[in-house]
Design a protein around this motif. Structure first.
Motif, short mmCIF file in Angstrom:
data_model
loop_
_atom_site.label_atom_id
_atom_site.label_comp_id
_atom_site.label_asym_id
_atom_site.label_seq_id
_atom_site.Cartn_x
_atom_site.Cartn_y
_atom_site.Cartn_z
N LEU A 52 1.44 8.67 -6.57
CA LEU A 52 1.97 9.97 -6.45
C LEU A 52 3.01 10.62 -7.59
CD1 LEU A 52 2.43 10.54 -2.62
CD2 LEU A 52 0.50 11.86 -3.88
N ALA A 53 3.98 9.60 -7.71
CA ALA A 53 4.86 9.74 -8.82
C ALA A 53 4.21 9.83 -10.12
CB ALA A 53 5.84 8.61 -8.58
N GLN B 120 1.00 10.81 -10.58
CA GLN B 120 0.34 12.11 -10.65
C GLN B 120 1.33 13.04 -11.21
OE1 GLN B 120 -1.69 12.21 -6.94
NE2 GLN B 120 -3.37 10.78 -7.60
N GLN C 124 0.96 -1.26 0.13
CA GLN C 124 0.07 0.00 0.10
C GLN C 124 0.91 1.26 0.07
OE1 GLN C 124 -2.72 0.15 3.27
NE2 GLN C 124 -3.83 1.98 2.38
N ALA C 125 1.93 1.20 0.82
CA ALA C 125 2.83 2.46 1.02
C ALA C 125 3.54 2.52 -0.34
CB ALA C 125 3.75 2.15 2.05
N ARG C 126 4.02 1.52 -1.09
CA ARG C 126 4.63 1.52 -2.36
C ARG C 126 3.58 2.17 -3.50
NH1 ARG C 126 7.66 -3.28 -5.41
NH2 ARG C 126 8.32 -2.26 -7.29
N GLU D 103 0.91 3.91 -2.90
CA GLU D 103 0.63 5.11 -2.66
C GLU D 103 1.91 6.00 -3.25
OE1 GLU D 103 -0.07 5.80 1.15
OE2 GLU D 103 -2.06 4.92 1.22
N SER D 104 3.14 5.75 -3.17
CA SER D 104 4.26 6.57 -3.62
C SER D 104 4.25 6.33 -5.12
CB SER D 104 5.61 6.26 -3.24
OG SER D 104 5.96 4.64 -3.54
N GLU D 105 4.01 5.31 -5.84
CA GLU D 105 3.88 4.96 -7.27
C GLU D 105 2.57 6.07 -7.68
OE1 GLU D 105 3.72 1.01 -7.80
OE2 GLU D 105 5.82 0.66 -7.82
#
Length: 95
Positions: A30-31, A33, A22-24, A26-28
């Motif tokens: 955001l990247a 976006q 989930q954290a990964r 979310e970061s992907e």
């Protein structure tokens, strides 16, 4: 009844994986976006530049057309010279 040894590692992985994924994810997300926003801005800038160039060419009118024709003649001359060199090269190789 205790679980068999082969299923125990999977149960511990199943509980830990969603948080890490989930954290990964979310970061992907955001990247992605950020990349999408940057690409949209780039497209907007390209559209603006194309519009301004079109407006400028329309304002220049016949001067721009004459310059375009001069450039076209120059490019055709260069292409003809290159074709002549290539023909000479292939002609020399065929002899």
């Amino acid at each position: 009844m205790p679980a068999s040894p082969t299923t125990m590692p999977f149960t511990s992985i199943d509980f830990a994986a969603p948080r890490g994924l989930q954290a990964r994810g979310e970061s992907e997300a955001l990247a992605l976006q950020l990349l999408v926003a940057q690409r949209a801005r780039q497209r907007d800038l390209q559209r603006d530049v194309a519009f301004k160039a079109g407006t400028l060419l329309a304002d220049l009118g016949s001067q721009a057309r004459a310059a375009d024709l001069d450039l076209l003649v120059t490019l055709l001359d260069l292409a003809a010279a290159e074709a002549e060199r290539e023909r000479g090269r292939w002609g020399d190789a065929a002899d």
